[in-house]
Each structure stands twice: as C-alpha cells, then as structure tokens.
Scaffold this motif. Structure first.
Motif, PDB file in Angstrom:
ATOM      1  N   TYR A 135     -27.865  -0.121  -9.124  1.00 19.43           N
ATOM      2  CA  TYR A 135     -28.211  -1.213  -8.214  1.00 19.43           C
ATOM      3  C   TYR A 135     -28.743  -2.341  -9.092  1.00 19.43           C
ATOM      4  CZ  TYR A 135     -31.151  -3.824  -4.872  1.00 19.43           C
ATOM      5  OH  TYR A 135     -31.757  -4.811  -4.128  1.00 19.43           O
ATOM      6  N   VAL A 136     -28.047  -3.483  -9.088  1.00 19.40           N
ATOM      7  CA  VAL A 136     -28.406  -4.582  -9.987  1.00 19.40           C
ATOM      8  C   VAL A 136     -28.611  -5.860  -9.178  1.00 19.40           C
ATOM      9  CG1 VAL A 136     -26.985  -3.516 -11.788  1.00 19.40           C
ATOM     10  CG2 VAL A 136     -26.049  -5.409 -10.444  1.00 19.40           C
ATOM     11  N   GLY A 137     -29.282  -6.817  -9.788  1.00 21.04           N
ATOM     12  CA  GLY A 137     -29.456  -8.079  -9.096  1.00 21.04           C
ATOM     13  C   GLY A 137     -30.182  -9.105  -9.934  1.00 21.04           C
ATOM     14  N   PHE A 138     -30.164 -10.352  -9.456  1.00 25.32           N
ATOM     15  CA  PHE A 138     -30.931 -11.426 -10.078  1.00 25.32           C
ATOM     16  C   PHE A 138     -31.485 -12.335  -8.991  1.00 25.32           C
ATOM     17  CE2 PHE A 138     -26.558 -13.098 -10.014  1.00 25.32           C
ATOM     18  CZ  PHE A 138     -26.734 -14.380  -9.502  1.00 25.32           C
ATOM     19  N   VAL A 139     -32.490 -13.127  -9.358  1.00 28.11           N
ATOM     20  CA  VAL A 139     -33.147 -14.037  -8.425  1.00 28.11           C
ATOM     21  C   VAL A 139     -32.887 -15.468  -8.869  1.00 28.11           C
ATOM     22  CG1 VAL A 139     -35.338 -14.726  -7.390  1.00 28.11           C
ATOM     23  CG2 VAL A 139     -34.947 -12.331  -7.982  1.00 28.11           C
TER      24      VAL A 139
ATOM     25  N   LYS B 206     -26.013  -6.117  -6.027  1.00 29.39           N
ATOM     26  CA  LYS B 206     -24.741  -5.405  -5.901  1.00 29.39           C
ATOM     27  C   LYS B 206     -24.936  -3.986  -6.418  1.00 29.39           C
ATOM     28  CE  LYS B 206     -20.161  -5.488  -5.246  1.00 29.39           C
ATOM     29  NZ  LYS B 206     -19.548  -5.776  -3.931  1.00 29.39           N
ATOM     30  N   VAL B 207     -24.258  -3.038  -5.797  1.00 31.21           N
ATOM     31  CA  VAL B 207     -24.208  -1.662  -6.310  1.00 31.21           C
ATOM     32  C   VAL B 207     -22.959  -1.537  -7.164  1.00 31.21           C
ATOM     33  CG1 VAL B 207     -24.001   0.782  -5.731  1.00 31.21           C
ATOM     34  CG2 VAL B 207     -25.502  -0.698  -4.371  1.00 31.21           C
ATOM     35  N   LEU B 208     -23.135  -1.072  -8.396  1.00 29.05           N
ATOM     36  CA  LEU B 208     -22.031  -0.996  -9.351  1.00 29.05           C
ATOM     37  C   LEU B 208     -21.669   0.449  -9.666  1.00 29.05           C
ATOM     38  CD1 LEU B 208     -23.132  -3.703 -11.968  1.00 29.05           C
ATOM     39  CD2 LEU B 208     -21.791  -4.023  -9.867  1.00 29.05           C
TER      40      LEU B 208
ATOM     41  N   GLN C   3     -31.717  -3.807 -13.505  1.00 29.85           N
ATOM     42  CA  GLN C   3     -30.746  -2.753 -13.179  1.00 29.85           C
ATOM     43  C   GLN C   3     -31.526  -1.474 -12.879  1.00 29.85           C
ATOM     44  OE1 GLN C   3     -29.767  -3.447 -17.014  1.00 29.85           O
ATOM     45  NE2 GLN C   3     -29.412  -5.534 -16.311  1.00 29.85           N
ATOM     46  N   PHE C   4     -31.099  -0.747 -11.831  1.00 32.00           N
ATOM     47  CA  PHE C   4     -31.809   0.445 -11.361  1.00 32.00           C
ATOM     48  C   PHE C   4     -30.801   1.547 -11.070  1.00 32.00           C
ATOM     49  CE2 PHE C   4     -33.937   2.763  -7.777  1.00 32.00           C
ATOM     50  CZ  PHE C   4     -35.043   3.229  -8.487  1.00 32.00           C
ATOM     51  N   ASN C   5     -31.018   2.708 -11.659  1.00 30.78           N
ATOM     52  CA  ASN C   5     -30.106   3.836 -11.461  1.00 30.78           C
ATOM     53  C   ASN C   5     -30.412   4.505 -10.124  1.00 30.78           C
ATOM     54  OD1 ASN C   5     -28.423   6.020 -11.610  1.00 30.78           O
ATOM     55  ND2 ASN C   5     -29.358   6.922 -13.437  1.00 30.78           N
ATOM     56  N   ILE C   6     -29.474   4.396  -9.183  1.00 29.50           N
ATOM     57  CA  ILE C   6     -29.671   5.022  -7.874  1.00 29.50           C
ATOM     58  C   ILE C   6     -28.860   6.309  -7.741  1.00 29.50           C
ATOM     59  CG2 ILE C   6     -30.247   2.860  -6.714  1.00 29.50           C
ATOM     60  CD1 ILE C   6     -27.386   2.772  -5.646  1.00 29.50           C
ATOM     61  N   GLY C   7     -28.240   6.743  -8.826  1.00 26.49           N
ATOM     62  CA  GLY C   7     -27.470   7.985  -8.811  1.00 26.49           C
ATOM     63  C   GLY C   7     -28.300   9.161  -9.293  1.00 26.49           C
ATOM     64  N   ASN C   8     -27.778  10.353  -9.117  1.00 26.54           N
ATOM     65  CA  ASN C   8     -28.482  11.579  -9.512  1.00 26.54           C
ATOM     66  C   ASN C   8     -28.110  12.046 -10.910  1.00 26.54           C
ATOM     67  OD1 ASN C   8     -29.899  11.881  -7.039  1.00 26.54           O
ATOM     68  ND2 ASN C   8     -28.040  12.700  -6.077  1.00 26.54           N
ATOM     69  N   THR C   9     -27.361  11.226 -11.628  1.00 26.17           N
ATOM     70  CA  THR C   9     -26.971  11.567 -12.992  1.00 26.17           C
ATOM     71  C   THR C   9     -27.377  10.429 -13.925  1.00 26.17           C
ATOM     72  OG1 THR C   9     -24.785  10.542 -12.742  1.00 26.17           O
ATOM     73  CG2 THR C   9     -24.977  12.873 -12.150  1.00 26.17           C
ATOM     74  N   ASN C  10     -27.244  10.677 -15.211  1.00 25.56           N
ATOM     75  CA  ASN C  10     -27.475   9.607 -16.178  1.00 25.56           C
ATOM     76  C   ASN C  10     -26.507   8.458 -15.924  1.00 25.56           C
ATOM     77  OD1 ASN C  10     -29.528  10.906 -17.692  1.00 25.56           O
ATOM     78  ND2 ASN C  10     -27.976  12.118 -18.776  1.00 25.56           N
ATOM     79  N   ALA C  11     -26.936   7.257 -16.275  1.00 25.43           N
ATOM     80  CA  ALA C  11     -26.062   6.089 -16.185  1.00 25.43           C
ATOM     81  C   ALA C  11     -26.040   5.376 -17.530  1.00 25.43           C
ATOM     82  CB  ALA C  11     -26.537   5.139 -15.092  1.00 25.43           C
TER      83      ALA C  11
END
Length: 235
Positions: free
Chosen positions: A139-143, A154-156, A172-180
């Motif tokens: 999950y990424v974004g900017f202001v 956006k979710v990438l 950037q934020f890892n929203i998955g259950n695995t390494n990114a």
C-alpha cells in the motif's frame, strides 16, 4: 549605461548558474567518475569558470577509469528487516558507484517484513522516485503540497509501478502476509532523504518542545515522549 549593462549580464549569468545547479549537474563529458582526492583528478570548465569539484566530487582522470567504477554487486541479497519499522533500504548512489557522478540517477532495493513492514513517510529533496514491486503487496501513497494536502494512494502487486514526485511526502506499507521487495529508480546521483518523524522528533539538537506542541496541537508531555523515542537513532 555600460556599467548597468555589465551588471545586468552578470545577474543573468548568476541566475543561469543557480538554475543549472538546482538539480544534478549535466555532464560536460562522457563521464566524471568521482574520487575523493585530486591525485588523479582533472579540471572541469563550467560557465567560463573552472573548478576541480562537481557537486563536491573530483573527476577521475578518464584514462584511469575502469569497469569497477561503474559496478556494484549485492542487490540480490535480502535486506535485514528485523528493526522497529520492519524495512530495509539498500541504496546504490554515487557513494557506492562512483561512475554515477553527474549522471543524475541512482537505485534502491527496499525489503519489507510480512504484514506491517513500513518505509515510513519521507521525502527525497532532490529526486523523483519510480518504484516497481517484484514481490508481495504494498500500500503506497504520497501527499500533495499545501493547501490541498491530498492523499493519493494505490495498492501495488508484483509488476506494478508507481511514481512519487520530487519533494513530496510518500510511504510504502506491506499489507501482505509475506515478505515484499521493491526496486526504486531515483532521478539524482544523491537524492537525499528526510524521514518526517525522525527529522521532526529526532533532530539533533532537539527542536524546542513548545514549537512542536503548538505545530502539531499536542500536549508538551506527549512531544517530550515522542522525542525520547527517537533519540536512540541519533546515538
């Protein structure tokens, strides 16, 4: 009148020089491999003036340049994410590849721990960033800047690409259950980074808590607590 014309010409030259140096310098030769001393350096001519420096770096004599000046190995290795943020940035800039000097580009690998790995809100004062995800879900974004301060997110997924404009706060934020894992290209040989929380609450010396309490509309005791949490990173 002639003196005034000379003054105007001087001012225009100064403005041109300042504009040209606002971003990475354009190379005036094939390359300018950076060195830290003048033993094997050459002089660079620029705007009718000369200097042995290009952004603080000497140029290696082109006759002594070899493939190692343009080479780095190790981005295949996973970064250690066992830290408070759960992320690790491996930067490859002019400090790692001396041949990047004046070429206006650098690279980074970012590793994120499973769910919660965070590359925290930060800015690159000298570079736009383009990021491609090769593993995991981010999950990424900017202001955007004042006065709108609009959040664009956006979710990438693997193969997705996202751009962070120069100077804007992004994350950037890892929203998955695995390494990114993601790779970033940056439009500067030395993009710089300002991590917002660390810069504000972990500055050295510390910003007056009353300033931060008023700016963030917080109780002064909370500011003191936040500052104490970030000082570990400065020692």
């Amino acid at each position: 009148m002639k003196g005034a014309q000379i003054l105007v010409a001087f001012v225009l030259l100064a403005l041109a020089s300042s504009l040209a140096s606002a971003f990475d310098p354009s190379p005036l030769q094939d390359f300018c491999v950076a060195i830290n001393d003048t033993k094997n350096g050459v002089i660079i001519f620029f705007f009718l003036l000369y200097s042995v420096f290009v952004n603080g770096k000497f140029c290696k004599d082109p006759k002594l340049v070899n493939a190692e000046d343009f080479f780095f190995s190790g981005l295949n290795k996973q970064g250690n994410t066992s830290n408070q943020l759960g992320s690790k940035v491996t930067l490859v800039n002019v400090g790692q590849i001396s041949g990047l000097n004046t070429l206006g580009i650098s690279l980074a690998r970012v590793d994120y721990a499973p769910y919660g790995g965070l590359n925290p809100p930060h800015t690159h004062p000298r570079a736009t960033e383009i990021l491609v995800v090769v593993e995991g879900t981010l999950y990424v974004g900017f202001v955007t800047s004042n006065p709108d301060n609009r959040l664009i997110t956006k979710v990438l997924y693997p193969g997705d690409v996202f751009v962070f404009p120069v100077g804007l706060i992004h994350f950037q934020f890892n929203i998955g259950n695995t390494n990114a894992v993601a790779f970033s290209g940056l439009s500067s040989q030395n993009p710089g980074i300002n991590t917002i929380a660390k810069a504000v609450f972990g500055s050295n010396p510390a910003i007056n808590p009353e300033v931060l309490a008023k700016a963030f509309q917080l109780d002064k005791n909370i500011v003191n607590q936040l500052q104490s949490r970030f000082w570990w990173n400065n020692n």
